[in-house]
Design an enzyme around this catalytic site. Structure first.
Site, PDB file in Angstrom:
ATOM      1  N   GLY A 143       0.822  -1.207   0.000  1.00  0.00           N
ATOM      2  CA  GLY A 143       0.000   0.000   0.000  1.00  0.00           C
ATOM      3  C   GLY A 143       0.851   1.249   0.000  1.00  0.00           C
ATOM      4  N   GLU A 530      -8.480  -7.166 -27.199  1.00  0.00           N
ATOM      5  CA  GLU A 530      -7.885  -8.120 -26.274  1.00  0.00           C
ATOM      6  C   GLU A 530      -6.648  -8.784 -26.899  1.00  0.00           C
ATOM      7  OE1 GLU A 530      -8.019  -8.649 -23.268  1.00  0.00           O
ATOM      8  OE2 GLU A 530      -7.345 -10.691 -22.902  1.00  0.00           O
ATOM      9  N   LYS A 534      -2.900  -8.486 -25.281  1.00  0.00           N
ATOM     10  CA  LYS A 534      -2.081  -9.660 -24.949  1.00  0.00           C
ATOM     11  C   LYS A 534      -0.701  -9.535 -25.592  1.00  0.00           C
ATOM     12  CE  LYS A 534      -3.861 -11.377 -22.109  1.00  0.00           C
ATOM     13  NZ  LYS A 534      -5.093 -10.784 -21.778  1.00  0.00           N
ATOM     14  N   HIS A 553     -10.806   5.407 -41.714  1.00  0.00           N
ATOM     15  CA  HIS A 553     -10.825   6.758 -41.137  1.00  0.00           C
ATOM     16  C   HIS A 553      -9.461   7.147 -40.563  1.00  0.00           C
ATOM     17  CE1 HIS A 553     -15.116   7.004 -41.789  1.00  0.00           C
ATOM     18  NE2 HIS A 553     -15.251   5.812 -41.213  1.00  0.00           N
TER      19      HIS A 553
HETATM   20  O1  M6R Z   1      -7.864  -8.349 -11.496  1.00  0.00           O
HETATM   21  P1  M6R Z   1      -8.553  -7.495 -12.528  1.00  0.00           P
HETATM   22  O2  M6R Z   1      -9.409  -8.313 -13.448  1.00  0.00           O
HETATM   23  O3  M6R Z   1      -9.331  -6.358 -11.933  1.00  0.00           O
HETATM   24  O4  M6R Z   1      -7.384  -6.873 -13.396  1.00  0.00           O
HETATM   25  C1  M6R Z   1      -7.651  -5.933 -14.390  1.00  0.00           C
HETATM   26  C2  M6R Z   1      -6.432  -5.718 -15.272  1.00  0.00           C
HETATM   27  O5  M6R Z   1      -5.365  -5.211 -14.522  1.00  0.00           O
HETATM   28  C3  M6R Z   1      -5.982  -7.014 -15.967  1.00  0.00           C
HETATM   29  O6  M6R Z   1      -7.020  -7.572 -16.703  1.00  0.00           O
HETATM   30  C4  M6R Z   1      -4.787  -6.748 -16.883  1.00  0.00           C
HETATM   31  O7  M6R Z   1      -5.160  -5.933 -17.948  1.00  0.00           O
HETATM   32  C5  M6R Z   1      -4.196  -8.072 -17.392  1.00  0.00           C
HETATM   33  N1  M6R Z   1      -2.768  -8.102 -17.169  1.00  0.00           N
HETATM   34  C6  M6R Z   1      -4.398  -8.304 -18.840  1.00  0.00           C
HETATM   35  O8  M6R Z   1      -3.897  -9.540 -19.251  1.00  0.00           O
END
Ligand code: M6R
Length: 661
Positions: A143, A530, A534, A553
């Protein structure tokens, strides 16, 4: 004193005087900054070798951050109450190497930390644990302590010299001083922790030990995760349950602003920051310990991709009640409240956001309720219009993403109802939501989300169908027809996975590229986003996803001779000739020299003349198609990264759980 490059250190009783702040140290290092905001924390007290338990937990939590790692143990039979620690910059393997060269003595109490740095260099000296000046207190922290500068100034005015640049160290000094001022009685360390916690601002999970209390570990949490594991005569603390599932499945949730004391004689005591005892919620972890191991795969990501048919099936399992209704895990929403919904926001980050974009197509189609999809980090800052009849669906694999959590809280402040789709049982986001639908993906360890995404899609479909049914806009038999299609998805995903050898070969031929485009339309557009995400996060290749219709565009200008363009082709059965338009888009990019990599369903021969590389997927209903079309893109990115010699599970600059805004 801990110094960079001098990892294993023994600290013996210091010269802190009772009732005073500890005396100064010599290695002064002054600067501002805070560290460790989404780190992994482990604590253990019990009969086992504490160091082994803590290191094993850190291995499972390393996905949370891998800038440095450290441990501290209380030596079992040391009359002087010695704490011994070791810490090292870099991955956990660096620390393990140091420990192999300089083994620590046996201990029955230990704590450990794996760090993801924001401010302050990831050095040995900034690694956790942090020790009080007298070496009697060791603390790990996740934190940001926002008022650390004022607290540090207070400590320095009392003569304390700081050994690190961290905000965490201030807690070690304050805790040591407060402990000395606390009357000698049972629960003294927890009492001191409560007093210190009351003074802290910001987000923190803290785990601490004091040399004088060989059987006691304490933890504290505000806006940052911490769960308790309860074994036979042994207790665990972890940022999530994967830290201890090899030892126990019995877990306790810790609430906001609570302190937990784990004592080998007295057991577990949880209080609020004032000292009022609270009853923590107990639950059983249904994740398999083996599920958190690699199981013979080179990478967790590969294992998690392969687990997708099972994860999708598990997420569907038992979700439909006898009347066809969706079974939510925890619902604090009535059917009437769901009938009153006149607007839906889907709020999430990263991959979960992409799942939300797909959810919009399905939920609007089935329910006719308008759906807006928002990046959690933008949501509350643009002052969205919300009221009691707004449903906010938050999606988060980890359940701890700070941007999503803050968006959730904003929605609740505006009196909206919140439904969480989440994978991590007992995490903060589902706890604070009005209703929860858990995705049963099992632990997702690789930083890149795969089975998390597919199961989020399934959960979104279920939510859409449930709303449609409750509101009476869809007949039960129509819902069942879609559910029957959903039930076929695990086999469809398995069929895609069986044909991935050509995709791996294709990936190897793309490993030298420096840019790639992804195009899609309708639900294929978020799939394109997505696929690009990745590739960026795993292979560090500049990749962009576009709505195929947007190409003309502007984006088409970046296409050059040989630019790889991945096109997600919708089914020829899609409404409104979208299929034909995407086939035209393939021709357009090919005419400008692109290398076209086409993902199309079996039997779609219209694409044959224009596909340089063709990846076939099984025929799937339009709205459900992303569950199958995403899979080759996961494999592609994973294999390109592996071919480039990159760390697939822990890409640079990233962490699994982003617990800072
Ligand atoms: O744990 P969460 O689903 O809230 O995480 C959200 C993003 O940080 C997470 O999906 C991130 O984009 C991944 N590394 C993508 O593969």
């Amino acid at each position: 004193m801990p110094q960079p490059g001098n990892a294993a250190q023994r600290v013996t009783k210091g010269d802190g005087e009772p009732g005073s702040l500890p005396a100064s140290r010599t290695d002064r290092s002054i600067s501002t900054g805070s560290v460790g905001p989404m780190c992994g924390i482990v604590g253990y007290v019990g009969p086992q070798d504490a160091l082994a338990v803590v290191l094993e937990g850190l291995r499972r939590l390393e996905y949370r951050g891998y800038d440095s790692a450290g441990v501290a143990v209380r030596v079992a039979d040391a009359a002087d109450g010695a704490l011994i620690w070791a810490k090292k910059a870099g991955k956990l393997a660096n620390l393990e190497k140091v420990l192999a060269e300089q083994p620590l003595p046996a201990a029955t109490l230990g704590l450990g930390h794996t760090r993801w740095a924001t401010h302050g260099a990831p050095t040995d000296r900034n690694a956790h644990p942090h020790l009080s000046a007298d070496g009697r207190v060791a603390v790990v922290h996740n934190g940001i302590i926002e008022n650390f500068a004022a607290l540090r100034a207070e400590c320095e005015a009392a003569g304390v010299e700081f050994a690190s640049e961290t905000d965490t160290e201030v807690v070690a000094h304050l805790l040591a001083a407060t402990y000395e001022q606390t009357p000698r009685r049972e629960g003294r360390l927890a009492e001191a922790m409560r007093a210190v916690s009351r003074r802290l601002e910001g987000a923190f999970t803290l785990v601490a030990t004091h040399a004088a209390e060989p059987d006691t570990l304490v933890g504290s949490r505000r806006n940052s995760p911490l769960v308790v594991g309860v074994g036979e005569g042994e207790y665990f603390l972890g940022s999530d349950v994967s830290a201890f599932i090899a030892h126990t499945r019995n877990a306790l949730e810790l609430g906001q602003d609570q302190v937990v004391e784990l004592d080998r004689t007295r057991g577990v005591t949880v209080t609020d920051f004032v000292g009022t005892v609270v009853q923590p919620k107990a639950y059983t972890v249904d994740w398999d310990a083996a599920a958190a191991e690699k199981g013979g795969y080179d990478w967790f990501m590969l294992k998690e991709i392969a687990e997708q048919p099972r994860a999708v099936a598990d997420t569907l399992l038992g979700r439909l009640g006898p009347r066809g209704e969706l079974v939510l895990d925890e619902v604090r929403l009535s059917d009437q409240e769901l009938r009153d919904v006149d607007k839906i926001f889907v709020v999430a980050c990263g991959t979960a956001y992409n799942a939300g974009l797909i959810a919009k197509y399905a939920i609007e189609h089935w329910t006719r309720i308008p759906v807006e999809v928002e990046l959690a980090s933008e949501f509350r800052y643009r002052d969205p219009v919300l009221d009691r009849s707004t449903l906010v669906v938050v999606i988060s694999q980890s359940g701890e993403t700070m941007d999503t959590l803050m968006a959730l809280r904003h929605a609740k402040d505006q009196k909206a109802r919140v439904l969480a789709i989440c994978n991590a049982n007992g995490s903060t986001i589902p706890r604070e939501s009005d209703a929860v639908l858990y995705t049963h993906a099992g632990p997702e360890v690789a930083v890149a989300s795969t089975k998390g995404f597919l199961t989020q899609l399934v959960a979104c479909y279920l939510v859409g169908l449930f709303l449609a049914q409750v509101r009476g806009v869809t007949f039960e038999d129509e819902v069942y027809a879609v559910v029957a299609d959903l039930r076929r998805l695990p086999d469809a995903v398995a069929a895609v996975l069986e044909r991935m050898d050509p995709v791996r070969e294709l990936a190897r031929s793309l490993a030298g590229e420096d840019k790639m485009l992804f195009l899609g339309r309708h639900v294929g557009y978020p799939v394109a986003l997505e696929g690009a995400l990745k590739l960026k996060e795993l292979a560090y290749i500049h990749a962009e996803g576009f709505a195929a219709g947007e190409l003309k565009h502007g984006p088409i200008a970046v296409i050059d001779h040989g630019t790889p363009v991945v096109v997600i082709v919708p089914s020829p059965r899609t409404r409104g000739s979208v299929h034909g338009k995407v086939v035209s888009n393939i021709q357009e990019v090919r005419a400008r020299g692109a290398r076209t990599i086409v993902i199309a369903e079996e039997g779609d021969d219209d694409v044959l003349p224009y596909a340089d590389d063709l990846i076939r997927v099984p025929r799937t209903p339009t709205l459900l198609a992303p569950v199958v079309t995403t899979v080759p893109l996961q494999v592609l990115a994973c294999e390109i990264a592996a071919t480039r010699g990159l760390d697939v599970d822990q890409p640079r600059n990233l962490a699994k759980s982003v617990t800072v805004e």
